[in-house]
Design an enzyme around this catalytic site. Structure first.
Site, PDB file in Angstrom:
ATOM      1  CG  ASP A 196      -1.874   1.208   1.216  1.00  7.57           C
ATOM      2  OD1 ASP A 196      -2.519   1.435   0.172  1.00  7.57           O
ATOM      3  OD2 ASP A 196      -1.976   1.928   2.231  1.00  7.57           O
ATOM      4  CB  SER A 197       0.151   4.757  -0.837  1.00  5.65           C
ATOM      5  OG  SER A 197      -1.042   4.837  -0.071  1.00  5.65           O
ATOM      6  CB  CYS A 225      -2.983   0.565  -2.655  1.00  2.00           C
ATOM      7  SG  CYS A 225      -3.036   2.323  -3.023  1.00  2.00           S
ATOM      8  CD  GLU A 278      -0.658   7.228   5.263  1.00  2.00           C
ATOM      9  OE1 GLU A 278       0.524   7.437   5.570  1.00  2.00           O
ATOM     10  OE2 GLU A 278      -1.101   6.082   5.056  1.00  2.00           O
ATOM     11  CB  CYS A 332      -9.771   4.518  -0.072  1.00  2.00           C
ATOM     12  SG  CYS A 332      -8.185   5.062   0.603  1.00  2.00           S
ATOM     13  CG  HIS A 360      -5.469   5.078   3.984  1.00  2.00           C
ATOM     14  ND1 HIS A 360      -4.888   4.481   2.898  1.00  2.00           N
ATOM     15  CD2 HIS A 360      -4.455   5.628   4.700  1.00  2.00           C
ATOM     16  CE1 HIS A 360      -3.567   4.681   2.948  1.00  2.00           C
ATOM     17  NE2 HIS A 360      -3.292   5.366   4.035  1.00  2.00           N
TER      18      HIS A 360
HETATM   19  N1  DGL Z   1      -4.998   3.027   0.601  1.00  2.00           N
HETATM   20  C1  DGL Z   1      -4.910   3.709  -0.669  1.00  2.00           C
HETATM   21  C2  DGL Z   1      -6.136   3.364  -1.520  1.00  2.00           C
HETATM   22  O1  DGL Z   1      -6.748   2.368  -1.307  1.00  2.00           O
HETATM   23  C3  DGL Z   1      -4.721   5.140  -0.357  1.00  2.00           C
HETATM   24  C4  DGL Z   1      -4.271   5.916  -1.464  1.00  2.00           C
HETATM   25  C5  DGL Z   1      -3.447   7.113  -1.154  1.00  2.00           C
HETATM   26  O2  DGL Z   1      -2.293   6.944  -0.785  1.00  2.00           O
HETATM   27  O3  DGL Z   1      -3.957   8.218  -1.389  1.00  2.00           O
HETATM   28  O4  DGL Z   1      -6.503   4.030  -2.455  1.00  2.00           O
END
Ligand code: DGL
Length: 278
Positions: A14-15, A77, A163, A197, A199
């Site tokens: 993931d990011s 992600c 985050e 997403c 997150h």
């Molecule tokens: N968890 C990522 C997603 O599902 C987050 C993306 C991001 O870093 O903006 O899209």
């Protein structure tokens, strides 16, 4: 160079921290496998970045997993799945030294099962600007559920709130409410809302406050975990290449201490990460 003949861990990417919400479910359903998690925290969020930047970052991270001897990588992600997965699967992978490896995302498994959740035939997708702009969800869902009406809303502030550990503070409420209301304003018949997403599950309680009481709020973790379990049954050759030593290792491109502090919130247990330089 990768040790191709030894069984290797499944890579989860993931990011940042969001993929841990998916990882938690995968580990619960498939505890016997070994896993390597990488959060590209130093470059998160990916959501507002261009198609090409997300693709470059994601491919760089996928190659790092391959060098850790991961035969299978899950892009946990949505933004990376939307903007990078197809190019990696169709162009990069076949031309690479790791052509037998596989990279899977979270959008297709979700699209495959989402139809029956809705009674009204109208669903809402909450995601990053990148995921929404890519149109990946409407395109993938139409393949499986052509009559389903799909409405999307980008919530660009939500990932930064999560985050930066600001998601439980009063200011976050405003952004959650405005995102949910903008989605619902698109169609009063929306009865199923997908957190597209990884997150967003942390915001689920706050989001639910602004949804009509009978709305189904869907997170992807268990959907992706079930899809992975089914994939491994269908692909015994891949399964044979995976380590079943039940090891878990965590890596981040930013400070390990910060990762450890935040990651436990997403993962539900203590984490000790190692910082890497890509
Ligand atoms: N968890 C990522 C997603 O599902 C987050 C993306 C991001 O870093 O903006 O899209």
């Amino acid at each position: 160079m990768a040790l191709h003949n030894l069984p290797g861990p499944i890579g989860i990417f993931d990011s940042g921290y969001g993929g841990l919400t998916v990882f938690k479910e995968i580990v619960a359903q498939l505890p016997q496998y070994s896993y390597v998690y990488l959060g590209d925290n130093a470059r998160a969020p990916y959501g507002p970045r261009s198609f090409d930047t997300v693709y470059q970052y994601t491919w760089q991270c996928v190659q790092w997993f391959f060098k850790q001897n991961c035969p299978l990588v899950i892009l946990a992600c949505n933004t990376a799945s939307a903007k990078a997965l197809r190019t990696i699967q169709q162009s990069n992978l076949p031309a690479s030294a790791f052509a037998a490896n596989r990279v899977l995302g979270v959008i297709r498994p979700t699209a495959e099962v989402i139809g029956p959740y809705s009674q009204s035939g109208s669903i809402g997708i909450l995601g990053t600007a990148g995921t929404v702009k890519s149109q990946s969800y409407p395109i993938e869902i139409a393949k499986f559920w052509p009559t389903l009406r799909v409405h999307q809303q980008a919530c660009p502030m939500w990932v930064p709130l999560v985050e930066n550990n600001e998601w439980q503070n009063p200011g976050a409420e405003y952004f959650v409410q405005s995102g949910v209301e903008a989605l619902l304003a698109q169609d009063k018949h929306i009865d199923t809302v997908l957190l597209a997403c990884t997150h967003y599950p942390l915001l689920a309680e706050a989001i639910a406050k602004y949804l009509p009481p009978k709305t189904t709020l869907l997170s992807q973790g268990s959907i992706v975990a079930q899809s992975l379990a089914a994939y491994l049954v269908r692909h015994p050759q891949m399964d044979a290449r995976l380590s079943k030593a039940a090891e878990r290792h965590f890596f981040t491109t930013d400070a390990a201490a910060d990762f450890d502090q935040h990651a436990s919130i997403f993962y539900g247990r203590a984490v000790a990460a190692t910082q890497i330089v890509l």
